[in-house]
Design a protein around this motif. Structure first.
Motif, PDB file in Angstrom:
ATOM      1  N   VAL A   1       0.899  -1.110  -0.003  1.00 32.10           N
ATOM      2  CA  VAL A   1       0.009   0.008   0.139  1.00 32.10           C
ATOM      3  C   VAL A   1       0.799   1.163   0.056  1.00 32.10           C
ATOM      4  O   VAL A   1       0.676   2.172  -0.634  1.00 32.10           O
ATOM      5  CB  VAL A   1      -0.971  -0.042   1.081  1.00 32.10           C
ATOM      6  N   LEU A   2       1.778   1.185   0.688  1.00 27.52           N
ATOM      7  CA  LEU A   2       2.774   2.407   0.969  1.00 27.52           C
ATOM      8  C   LEU A   2       3.587   2.488  -0.347  1.00 27.52           C
ATOM      9  O   LEU A   2       3.509   3.629  -1.038  1.00 27.52           O
ATOM     10  CB  LEU A   2       3.675   2.181   2.029  1.00 27.52           C
ATOM     11  N   VAL A   3       3.981   1.413  -0.821  1.00 23.42           N
ATOM     12  CA  VAL A   3       4.692   1.780  -2.290  1.00 23.42           C
ATOM     13  C   VAL A   3       3.780   2.397  -3.265  1.00 23.42           C
ATOM     14  O   VAL A   3       4.246   3.254  -4.326  1.00 23.42           O
ATOM     15  CB  VAL A   3       5.415   0.499  -2.855  1.00 23.42           C
ATOM     16  N   ASP A   4       2.564   1.781  -3.411  1.00 24.60           N
ATOM     17  CA  ASP A   4       1.508   2.126  -4.355  1.00 24.60           C
ATOM     18  C   ASP A   4       1.380   3.760  -4.075  1.00 24.60           C
ATOM     19  O   ASP A   4       1.198   4.486  -5.063  1.00 24.60           O
ATOM     20  CB  ASP A   4       0.203   1.339  -4.239  1.00 24.60           C
ATOM     21  N   ALA A   5       1.299   4.137  -2.945  1.00 22.67           N
ATOM     22  CA  ALA A   5       0.880   5.332  -2.411  1.00 22.67           C
ATOM     23  C   ALA A   5       1.833   6.287  -3.009  1.00 22.67           C
ATOM     24  O   ALA A   5       1.762   7.382  -3.375  1.00 22.67           O
ATOM     25  CB  ALA A   5       0.547   5.729  -1.124  1.00 22.67           C
ATOM     26  N   LEU A   6       3.085   6.032  -2.727  1.00 23.69           N
ATOM     27  CA  LEU A   6       4.408   6.642  -3.143  1.00 23.69           C
ATOM     28  C   LEU A   6       4.394   6.700  -4.779  1.00 23.69           C
ATOM     29  O   LEU A   6       4.785   8.095  -5.134  1.00 23.69           O
ATOM     30  CB  LEU A   6       5.654   6.055  -2.712  1.00 23.69           C
TER      31      LEU A   6
ATOM     32  N   ARG B   1       3.376  11.529  -9.000  1.00 21.72           N
ATOM     33  CA  ARG B   1       2.593  12.244 -10.188  1.00 21.72           C
ATOM     34  C   ARG B   1       2.127  13.447  -9.724  1.00 21.72           C
ATOM     35  O   ARG B   1       1.414  14.353 -10.347  1.00 21.72           O
ATOM     36  CB  ARG B   1       1.926  11.224 -10.934  1.00 21.72           C
ATOM     37  N   ALA B   2       1.947  13.474  -8.298  1.00 19.28           N
ATOM     38  CA  ALA B   2       1.035  14.510  -7.656  1.00 19.28           C
ATOM     39  C   ALA B   2       1.516  16.008  -7.657  1.00 19.28           C
ATOM     40  O   ALA B   2       2.708  16.023  -7.382  1.00 19.28           O
ATOM     41  CB  ALA B   2       0.436  14.086  -6.450  1.00 19.28           C
TER      42      ALA B   2
ATOM     43  N   ALA C   1      12.490   9.381  -5.815  1.00 16.46           N
ATOM     44  CA  ALA C   1      12.142   8.438  -4.813  1.00 16.46           C
ATOM     45  C   ALA C   1      10.926   7.898  -4.622  1.00 16.46           C
ATOM     46  O   ALA C   1      10.667   6.872  -4.273  1.00 16.46           O
ATOM     47  CB  ALA C   1      12.643   9.019  -3.402  1.00 16.46           C
ATOM     48  N   PHE C   2      10.009   8.789  -4.804  1.00 16.45           N
ATOM     49  CA  PHE C   2       8.537   8.505  -4.895  1.00 16.45           C
ATOM     50  C   PHE C   2       8.173   7.407  -6.008  1.00 16.45           C
ATOM     51  O   PHE C   2       7.635   6.243  -5.836  1.00 16.45           O
ATOM     52  CB  PHE C   2       7.561   9.570  -4.884  1.00 16.45           C
ATOM     53  N   ALA C   3       8.647   7.722  -6.986  1.00 17.83           N
ATOM     54  CA  ALA C   3       8.346   6.851  -8.233  1.00 17.83           C
ATOM     55  C   ALA C   3       8.887   5.597  -8.152  1.00 17.83           C
ATOM     56  O   ALA C   3       8.476   4.170  -8.279  1.00 17.83           O
ATOM     57  CB  ALA C   3       8.803   7.653  -9.526  1.00 17.83           C
ATOM     58  N   ASN C   4      10.188   5.457  -7.334  1.00 21.97           N
ATOM     59  CA  ASN C   4      10.776   4.142  -7.089  1.00 21.97           C
ATOM     60  C   ASN C   4      10.479   3.504  -5.964  1.00 21.97           C
ATOM     61  O   ASN C   4      10.633   2.151  -5.705  1.00 21.97           O
ATOM     62  CB  ASN C   4      12.487   4.302  -7.065  1.00 21.97           C
TER      63      ASN C   4
ATOM     64  N   ALA D   1      14.809  11.140   4.231  1.00 22.58           N
ATOM     65  CA  ALA D   1      13.543  11.733   3.234  1.00 22.58           C
ATOM     66  C   ALA D   1      12.541  11.272   4.164  1.00 22.58           C
ATOM     67  O   ALA D   1      11.476  11.894   4.455  1.00 22.58           O
ATOM     68  CB  ALA D   1      13.644  11.295   2.053  1.00 22.58           C
ATOM     69  N   THR D   2      12.588  10.010   4.724  1.00 25.57           N
ATOM     70  CA  THR D   2      11.251   9.442   5.107  1.00 25.57           C
ATOM     71  C   THR D   2      11.028  10.337   6.563  1.00 25.57           C
ATOM     72  O   THR D   2       9.939  10.484   6.806  1.00 25.57           O
ATOM     73  CB  THR D   2      11.455   8.066   5.634  1.00 25.57           C
TER      74      THR D   2
END
Length: 97
Positions: A39-44, A49-50, A70-73, A80-81
């Protein structure tokens, strides 16, 4: 658990609705709090793109291009976290609020 939904609960590409820091913060907080890595990876990936990511990068003191990458990967450094967790006011378990 499914990935976070758009604020109005609609399906589709949620990135279009994540235009503010507040919307993106709520989106990421829900993903972190799910405790589910997928879920976290999908949200990132959606966050990459946001439009709100520009605001998140500024608030966290991170370069926008690096944060989007970083979000895309789906791979964030610990620094960063932690910076993002501070912006979205997400506390570690057991931490005083």
């Amino acid at each position: 658990m499914t990935s976070p939904t758009t604020p109005d609960g609609a399906s589709g590409d949620a990135a279009a609705s994540l235009t503010t820091l507040e919307a993106l913060a709520a989106w990421l907080a829900a993903a972190f709090e799910s405790g589910d890595t997928a879920v976290l990876v999908d949200a990132l990936v959606v966050a990459s793109r946001a439009e709100g990511t520009a605001h998140m990068a500024a608030a966290a003191g991170l370069p926008q291009a690096e944060l989007r990458a970083a979000f895309a990967n789906g791979e964030l450094s610990l620094d960063a976290t932690l910076a993002i967790m501070k912006v979205i006011d997400l506390h570690l378990p057991g931490e005083a609020h």
